[in-house]
Design a protein around this motif. Structure first.
Motif, PDB file in Angstrom:
ATOM      1  N   ILE A 187       0.825  -1.210   0.000  1.00  0.00           N
ATOM      2  CA  ILE A 187       0.000   0.000   0.000  1.00  0.00           C
ATOM      3  C   ILE A 187       0.858   1.257   0.000  1.00  0.00           C
ATOM      4  CG2 ILE A 187      -1.670   1.331   1.354  1.00  0.00           C
ATOM      5  CD1 ILE A 187      -2.787  -1.353   2.366  1.00  0.00           C
ATOM      6  N   GLU A 188       0.496   2.174  -0.874  1.00  0.00           N
ATOM      7  CA  GLU A 188       1.064   3.518  -0.885  1.00  0.00           C
ATOM      8  C   GLU A 188      -0.101   4.492  -0.724  1.00  0.00           C
ATOM      9  OE1 GLU A 188       3.496   6.563  -3.871  1.00  0.00           O
ATOM     10  OE2 GLU A 188       3.259   4.432  -4.405  1.00  0.00           O
TER      11      GLU A 188
ATOM     12  N   GLU B 157      -1.876   3.671  -4.341  1.00  0.00           N
ATOM     13  CA  GLU B 157      -1.605   2.454  -5.083  1.00  0.00           C
ATOM     14  C   GLU B 157      -1.512   1.291  -4.106  1.00  0.00           C
ATOM     15  OE1 GLU B 157      -2.140   0.665  -7.323  1.00  0.00           O
ATOM     16  OE2 GLU B 157      -0.663   0.912  -8.923  1.00  0.00           O
ATOM     17  N   ALA B 158      -1.968   0.106  -4.559  1.00  0.00           N
ATOM     18  CA  ALA B 158      -1.915  -1.115  -3.748  1.00  0.00           C
ATOM     19  C   ALA B 158      -2.275  -2.297  -4.639  1.00  0.00           C
ATOM     20  CB  ALA B 158      -2.877  -1.027  -2.563  1.00  0.00           C
ATOM     21  N   ARG B 159      -2.054  -3.493  -4.117  1.00  0.00           N
ATOM     22  CA  ARG B 159      -2.364  -4.709  -4.861  1.00  0.00           C
ATOM     23  C   ARG B 159      -3.363  -5.551  -4.072  1.00  0.00           C
ATOM     24  NH1 ARG B 159       0.832  -8.410  -5.218  1.00  0.00           N
ATOM     25  NH2 ARG B 159       2.286  -7.856  -3.544  1.00  0.00           N
ATOM     26  N   LEU B 160      -4.182  -6.300  -4.832  1.00  0.00           N
ATOM     27  CA  LEU B 160      -5.171  -7.194  -4.217  1.00  0.00           C
ATOM     28  C   LEU B 160      -5.318  -8.440  -5.083  1.00  0.00           C
ATOM     29  CD1 LEU B 160      -7.570  -7.658  -2.116  1.00  0.00           C
ATOM     30  CD2 LEU B 160      -9.050  -6.703  -3.897  1.00  0.00           C
ATOM     31  N   ARG B 161      -5.397  -9.588  -4.444  1.00  0.00           N
ATOM     32  CA  ARG B 161      -5.826 -10.799  -5.143  1.00  0.00           C
ATOM     33  C   ARG B 161      -7.241 -11.108  -4.688  1.00  0.00           C
ATOM     34  NH1 ARG B 161      -2.587 -16.501  -6.179  1.00  0.00           N
ATOM     35  NH2 ARG B 161      -3.745 -16.997  -8.098  1.00  0.00           N
ATOM     36  N   ASP B 162      -8.177 -11.019  -5.622  1.00  0.00           N
ATOM     37  CA  ASP B 162      -9.580 -11.238  -5.290  1.00  0.00           C
ATOM     38  C   ASP B 162      -9.730 -12.627  -4.661  1.00  0.00           C
ATOM     39  OD1 ASP B 162     -12.315 -11.571  -5.175  1.00  0.00           O
ATOM     40  OD2 ASP B 162     -12.623 -11.585  -7.341  1.00  0.00           O
ATOM     41  N   PRO B 163     -10.170 -12.711  -3.393  1.00  0.00           N
ATOM     42  CA  PRO B 163     -10.280 -14.016  -2.746  1.00  0.00           C
ATOM     43  C   PRO B 163     -11.378 -14.895  -3.328  1.00  0.00           C
ATOM     44  CG  PRO B 163     -11.195 -12.298  -1.351  1.00  0.00           C
ATOM     45  CD  PRO B 163     -10.531 -11.603  -2.497  1.00  0.00           C
TER      46      PRO B 163
ATOM     47  N   ARG C  25      -5.837 -10.973  -9.997  1.00  0.00           N
ATOM     48  CA  ARG C  25      -4.898 -10.017  -9.412  1.00  0.00           C
ATOM     49  C   ARG C  25      -5.283  -8.611  -9.869  1.00  0.00           C
ATOM     50  NH1 ARG C  25      -0.813 -12.819  -7.024  1.00  0.00           N
ATOM     51  NH2 ARG C  25      -0.500 -14.977  -7.729  1.00  0.00           N
ATOM     52  N   MET C  26      -5.421  -7.708  -8.913  1.00  0.00           N
ATOM     53  CA  MET C  26      -5.911  -6.370  -9.197  1.00  0.00           C
ATOM     54  C   MET C  26      -4.976  -5.343  -8.561  1.00  0.00           C
ATOM     55  SD  MET C  26      -9.948  -7.103  -8.307  1.00  0.00           S
ATOM     56  CE  MET C  26     -10.631  -5.826  -9.354  1.00  0.00           C
ATOM     57  N   THR C  27      -4.953  -4.143  -9.132  1.00  0.00           N
ATOM     58  CA  THR C  27      -4.231  -3.030  -8.525  1.00  0.00           C
ATOM     59  C   THR C  27      -5.196  -1.871  -8.336  1.00  0.00           C
ATOM     60  OG1 THR C  27      -3.529  -1.990 -10.599  1.00  0.00           O
ATOM     61  CG2 THR C  27      -2.100  -3.717  -9.690  1.00  0.00           C
TER      62      THR C  27
END
Length: 225
Positions: free
Chosen positions: A97-98, A109-115, A120-122
């Motif tokens: 996370i920024e 800005e940050a990253r996520l993997r949809d559970p 994979r999403m940003t």
């Protein structure tokens, strides 16, 4: 007499073998499966969840029965911390996370993997496509007994960042709608075990019901965990 002894020994051997097979089946229960089944054993199971009038999440017209969406004014964890519940969930569940300059709540800005889907999403590319899902849907909770709770309890439930809320893709959130495990499971099979464990955990913590179809689906998933 020797014939009778041989028959008795064979029968005893067969019984012991069957008992051993049954014990082996029990021993093969994984810790994850047992955890889910233990939770399920504490859940309130009903044939069907009925209907109770008055559900309103959009606050139009009339009052919001679960309070204003993503309010910071709730009694649960991270309440009254200056960030909305949506922001809290994103900060808890996204990675790398920024934050925006000068903010402690808003993400740049940050990253996520949809559970649910594994996608994979940003935040920069997909921020508008990231939703916060109520694992146990609010409409289902309302009809399952939340209609009788005090408003403050419903607000705390709707903002339960520890158990009830997940950052997911908007697409999978919309596909789920107000379904339980008996009607919907995440498209990403690797997430099934975690999803049903979380769903039953919410139901137990808040004394909300599972339908028999939900319970059957949970058992099927648990056997694969």
């Amino acid at each position: 007499m020797r014939h009778l002894i041989r028959v008795a020994v064979a029968a005893c051997t067969l019984v012991l073998a069957c008992s051993g097979a049954a014990a082996a089946r029990v021993d093969r229960t994984s810790p994850d499966e047992q955890r889910i089944l233990d939770l399920l054993g504490q859940a309130r199971i009903v044939d069907d969840i009925g209907y109770h009038p008055g559900y309103d999440r959009d606050c139009d017209p009339g009052a919001c029965v679960f309070g204003e969406p993503w309010t910071d004014d709730h009694a649960g964890p991270r309440g009254h911390n200056g960030c909305t519940t949506r922001e809290d969930v994103l900060l808890m569940q996204m990675n790398d996370i920024e934050l925006r300059w000068g903010s402690r709540c808003r993400i740049y800005e940050a990253r996520l993997r949809d559970p649910y889907s594994g996608e994979r999403m940003t935040w920069r590319d997909d921020g508008y496509d990231i939703s916060i899902d109520h694992v146990y849907p609010l409409a289902r909770a309302w009809h399952g007994g939340a209609w009788a709770w005090p408003l403050r309890t419903r607000i705390t439930f709707a903002n339960d960042v520890r158990r009830e809320l997940l950052a997911v893709s908007a697409r999978t959130n919309q596909a789920k709608e107000a379904d339980g495990p008996g009607e919907w499971l995440p498209p990403w099979r690797r997430s099934h075990c975690d999803y049903v464990r979380r769903y039953v955990g919410v139901a137990v913590a808040w004394d909300l019901p599972l339908t028999t179809a939900d319970a059957d689906a949970v058992r099927r998933v648990a056997a694969t965990c």
